[in-house]
Write an enzyme that holds these catalytic residues in place. Structure first.
Site, PDB file in Angstrom:
ATOM      1  CB  CYS A 207      -1.015   0.002   1.131  1.00  0.00           C
ATOM      2  SG  CYS A 207      -0.333  -0.288   2.763  1.00  0.00           S
TER       3      CYS A 207
ATOM      4  CG  HIS B 205      -4.588   0.607   3.871  1.00  0.00           C
ATOM      5  ND1 HIS B 205      -3.970  -0.175   2.915  1.00  0.00           N
ATOM      6  CD2 HIS B 205      -5.477   1.390   3.203  1.00  0.00           C
ATOM      7  CE1 HIS B 205      -4.483   0.119   1.722  1.00  0.00           C
ATOM      8  NE2 HIS B 205      -5.379   1.062   1.869  1.00  0.00           N
TER       9      HIS B 205
ATOM     10  CG  ASP C 200      -8.026   3.133   0.480  1.00  0.00           C
ATOM     11  OD1 ASP C 200      -7.232   2.208   0.173  1.00  0.00           O
ATOM     12  OD2 ASP C 200      -8.665   3.143   1.546  1.00  0.00           O
TER      13      ASP C 200
END
Length: 179
Positions: free
Chosen positions: A18, A127, A142
């Protein structure tokens, strides 16, 4: 009003990369950073660490600043990687509300580190998420989302930031260096 569709680069989540996806989404470029780039940054941080631990077999996978197989890079990799691109990171003081954040230049974008709970609370992790203003509109990029999410205005963005700060997120402001 211009009817031209805005092209937004949005990388999707793969394993625990991520941070890699967030950086590429921040720069709006497929290979602004590669896995190899971030691994080199993490390895340099390890070599330069004066408190470096001794090697053991587990060190092959679980490195101090990332997991060799899945990614999962830490804040030190984010800061060092952005410094290579003449960007600085300013940690937002969580005691302040989001309205205290200046959303204008020299702010390039916002990187969030949000707590994540999965599998009925059995798995807890964090995250990386990027928020970026593109042609006057703020987007949530995202990598877990199927597509970027456009905030309707800065008020909605600030309300979102206040909610996630309350939920334990870290807010990192990515600034363009003034050179």
């Amino acid at each position: 009003m211009d009817d031209e569709k805005v092209e937004i680069y949005h990388e999707r989540q793969r394993l625990q990369f991520c941070l890699l996806h967030s950086l590429n989404n921040l720069f709006q470029e497929k290979d602004a950073f590669t896995r190899s780039d971030l691994n080199k940054v993490a390895e340099k941080l390890d070599v330069d660490d004066p408190n470096r631990r001794s090697w053991n077999p587990v060190s092959l996978v679980f490195r101090p600043h990332h997991n060799e197989i899945t990614g999962n890079y830490d804040i030190n990799v984010l800061i060092a990687a952005l410094q290579q691109k003449a960007k600085t990171v300013v940690w937002h003081d969580k005691r302040n509300v989001a309205s205290s954040i200046d959303l204008d230049d020299p702010l390039m974008g916002i990187v969030l580190n949000v707590p994540v709970t999965k599998f009925s609370g059995l798995w807890k992790s964090r995250h990386w998420v990027t928020l970026r203003c593109i042609q006057g509109v703020w987007y949530n990029l995202d990598s877990d989302f199927a597509a970027p999410y456009a905030f309707k205005d800065t008020q909605q963005l600030r309300e979102f930031l206040d909610r996630i700060i309350t939920a334990g997120a870290e807010v990192l402001l990515v600034m363009n260096d003034k050179r």
